[in-house]
Design a protein around this motif. Structure first.
Motif, PDB file in Angstrom:
ATOM      1  N   ARG A  70       7.929  14.791   1.595  1.00 48.16           N
ATOM      2  CA  ARG A  70       9.076  14.546   2.486  1.00 48.16           C
ATOM      3  C   ARG A  70       9.632  15.899   2.925  1.00 48.16           C
ATOM      4  N   ASP A  77      13.467  15.948   2.843  1.00 46.61           N
ATOM      5  CA  ASP A  77      14.224  16.413   1.686  1.00 46.61           C
ATOM      6  C   ASP A  77      14.085  17.919   1.456  1.00 46.61           C
ATOM      7  N   ARG A  86      17.512  15.818  -7.933  1.00 45.31           N
ATOM      8  CA  ARG A  86      16.629  14.658  -7.843  1.00 45.31           C
ATOM      9  C   ARG A  86      15.641  14.671  -6.677  1.00 45.31           C
ATOM     10  N   HIS A  87      15.670  15.692  -5.853  1.00 45.21           N
ATOM     11  CA  HIS A  87      14.766  15.704  -4.698  1.00 45.21           C
ATOM     12  C   HIS A  87      13.701  16.784  -4.796  1.00 45.21           C
ATOM     13  N   HIS A  88      12.495  16.386  -4.408  1.00 44.72           N
ATOM     14  CA  HIS A  88      11.381  17.333  -4.253  1.00 44.72           C
ATOM     15  C   HIS A  88      10.860  17.217  -2.823  1.00 44.72           C
ATOM     16  N   PHE A  91       6.379  14.640  -4.312  1.00 45.43           N
ATOM     17  CA  PHE A  91       6.594  13.863  -5.534  1.00 45.43           C
ATOM     18  C   PHE A  91       5.597  12.715  -5.574  1.00 45.43           C
ATOM     19  N   GLU A 201      19.209   6.978  -8.333  1.00 42.77           N
ATOM     20  CA  GLU A 201      18.336   5.872  -7.912  1.00 42.77           C
ATOM     21  C   GLU A 201      16.944   6.130  -8.466  1.00 42.77           C
ATOM     22  N   ILE A 202      16.466   5.217  -9.307  1.00 44.96           N
ATOM     23  CA  ILE A 202      15.116   5.425  -9.824  1.00 44.96           C
ATOM     24  C   ILE A 202      14.074   4.537  -9.154  1.00 44.96           C
ATOM     25  N   ASN A 204      13.245   1.498  -6.015  1.00 46.15           N
ATOM     26  CA  ASN A 204      13.671   0.776  -4.809  1.00 46.15           C
ATOM     27  C   ASN A 204      12.724  -0.396  -4.573  1.00 46.15           C
ATOM     28  N   GLY A 231      10.251   6.829  -8.217  1.00 42.87           N
ATOM     29  CA  GLY A 231       9.882   8.243  -8.294  1.00 42.87           C
ATOM     30  C   GLY A 231       9.456   8.593  -9.716  1.00 42.87           C
ATOM     31  N   ARG A 234      11.726  11.304 -11.265  1.00 39.80           N
ATOM     32  CA  ARG A 234      13.082  10.842 -11.604  1.00 39.80           C
ATOM     33  C   ARG A 234      13.059   9.955 -12.832  1.00 39.80           C
TER      34      ARG A 234
END
Ligand code: ATP
Ligand code: MG
Ligand code: MG
Ligand code: MG
Length: 470
Positions: A70, A77, A86-88, A91, A201-202, A204, A231, A234
């Protein structure tokens, strides 16, 4: 119990396999079935045509661990890396999919049982969101998970309504959050402080149940489908007792390798630079092993931007020699078994990084000095003139976002309109020069095609704007 990301990946895939899902290997980061999408950015991308019914396979349930990037498009991100825990940019997304097979009443229990029973996550740390009108999902959460009403949060925004594009399959979604405790800043979903890293948020779950038409109407799909994404990093951090993706085994090893290569304390004040390097090393290595090479256009330019950004962070750690390529063996040791293409491409990845870093080093040093000198002449808080950002781009090879990244730490921004004007002026000059060169026919035609197709230095940005399908 010590867990690793490798263990969690296997447990997840094994669980869904046991529940009748076909284990499908990760597709490449360059999407095969979607020319409008720059990189695979979620687990459902390779299955898109199964959801729309264009393609059929001999299974109706699948599970995968999909490589995702992303760093552009609707889901970008890149600017979060180094700022959130929490962002890469790269991932792994674990997922389970139903193509007209099971729906909500099975998807919710499957997810809940995996995290609370197989992985043993305590129920009282979990919250879920549902789309505000999705009474069905709320009732299943209540019944199966036994969650009280205040932990089933109804959200009215698009965050909980997923659409494949302006038309096509769509439906409400439900997100599972883990509360890491009040020592970390942040509020529950739907609250004004939800941007923090306390409630993460783990997972969705998307319930595809409608088809949207051009005139804005929606019709129920005859066979609703399921698409989920969790993720790995995460969830792994949670399993390892942290809210921080960079505390997972793979990221720690890379951060420590970066510390070793630069001689700078991994967990001291310079930690953010190590994080960015560790993150960007993964995205660049995986992109190269999927056939993307640094260039001045399209995907190659996004890759180059990520590489060069990382190199500036290595520079800030005082690195005199190229650093990134030295970390590749650590990455291959951690991830080469799950992704044999990475192990196969190790030499290519190392060489590409070393070459790019060696070449960019000189202009990076000179460009950063120019930037410092320029900033010294500006009033406090003033924007960097667009012409300066353009000079850094044109003469020193600084992608615009690298300059922006450098300025953000100092609370400044680039005058982007000025940058774009300088770029347009240069293009116009180039066109005029071609027109008078005698070989204009070919050159001008090429240039027109390039303009029409957006094949310029900035294809990266142009294509991203056109993207937005997901
Ligand atoms: P967030 O709101 O935290 O940015 P998201 O809603 O954009 O996440 P989804 O598109 O729902 O994320 O992706 C599914 C899952 O993939 C997320 O629940 C999360 O666990 C993981 N994920 C998403 N983006 C990233 C990222 N940049 N780095 C690591 N994991 C991610
Ligand atoms: Mg996001
Ligand atoms: Mg979200
Ligand atoms: Mg989400």
């Amino acid at each position: 119990m010590t867990v690793s990301l490798n263990d969690i990946r296997s447990t997840f895939l094994g669980y869904f396999e046991k529940n009748g899902h076909e284990v499908v290997p990760s597709a490449p980061l360059v999407p095969r079935n979607d020319p409008t999408l720059m990189f695979t950015n979620s687990g459902m991308v390779p299955f898109k045509n199964l959801f729309t019914g264009i393609e059929h396979r001999d299974y109706t349930r699948a599970t995968s661990c999909q490589k995702c990037v992303r760093a552009g498009g609707k889901h970008n991100d890149l600017d979060n890396v180094g700022y959130t825990a929490r962002h890469h940019t790269f991932f792994e997304m674990l997922g389970n999919f139903s193509f007209g097979d099971y729906f909500k009443e099975d998807a919710i229990p499957l997810a809940w049982d995996l995290i609370t029973k197989e992985f043993g996550i305590p129920k009282d740390k979990l919250y879920v969101t549902v789309y505000h009108t999705d009474d069905e999902a709320a009732a299943i959460w209540k019944k199966h998970a036994g969650l009280p009403d205040e932990r089933i949060i109804r959200i009215a925004t698009d965050d909980n309504f997923w659409m494949m594009g302006p038309t096509g399959p769509c439906g409400p979604s439900s997100e599972i959050f883990y509360d890491h405790g009040d020592h970390i800043w942040g509020g529950p979903p739907g609250s004004p402080e939800q941007d923090g890293d306390r409630f993460i948020e783990i997972w969705n779950l998307v319930f595809m149940q409608y088809e949207q038409f051009e005139d804005g109407t929606r019709r129920p799909l005859p066979k609703p489908s399921i698409d989920t994404g969790m993720g790995l990093e995460r969830f792994g951090a949670t399993m390892m007792g942290s809210h921080d993706n960079y505390a997972t085994d793979v990221m720690r090893d890379l951060i420590e390798a970066s510390a070793h290569a630069t001689g700078v304390d991994p967990y001291g004040p310079q930690n953010v630079h190590h994080r960015v390097i560790a993150d960007h090393l993964r995205s660049t290595s995986f992109l190269i092993s999927d056939g993307v090479l640094p260039s001045n256009e399209g995907r190659g330019y996004v890759l180059r931007r990520i590489m060069r950004r990382a190199m500036r962070h290595a520079h800030l750690l005082g690195a005199k020699d190229p650093v990134m390529w030295k970390l590749v063996p650590v990455l291959v040791r951690q991830m080469g078994q799950a992704y044999p293409e990475l192990a196969r491409a190790q030499k290519l990845v190392e060489e590409t990084l070393r070459l790019e870093e060696t070449r960019f080093k000189q202009t990076l040093d000179r460009g950063l000095s120019l930037l410092d000198a320029e900033l010294a002449t500006l009033e406090e808080g003033a924007e960097l003139p667009g012409e300066t950002a353009f000079r850094l781009y044109d003469t020193y090879g600084f992608p615009l976002d690298l300059t922006q990244d450098a300025l953000r730490e100092r609370g400044r921004a680039v005058n982007v309109a000025g940058f774009e004007a300088a770029m347009a002026e240069q293009r116009a000059k180039a066109r005029a020069a071609w027109a008078g060169s005698g070989e204009q026919a070919d050159a001008a035609i090429w240039y027109d095609i390039a303009e029409a197709e957006g094949v310029t230095e900035f294809l990266g940005y142009d294509t991203e704007k056109a993207e937005g399908q997901l």
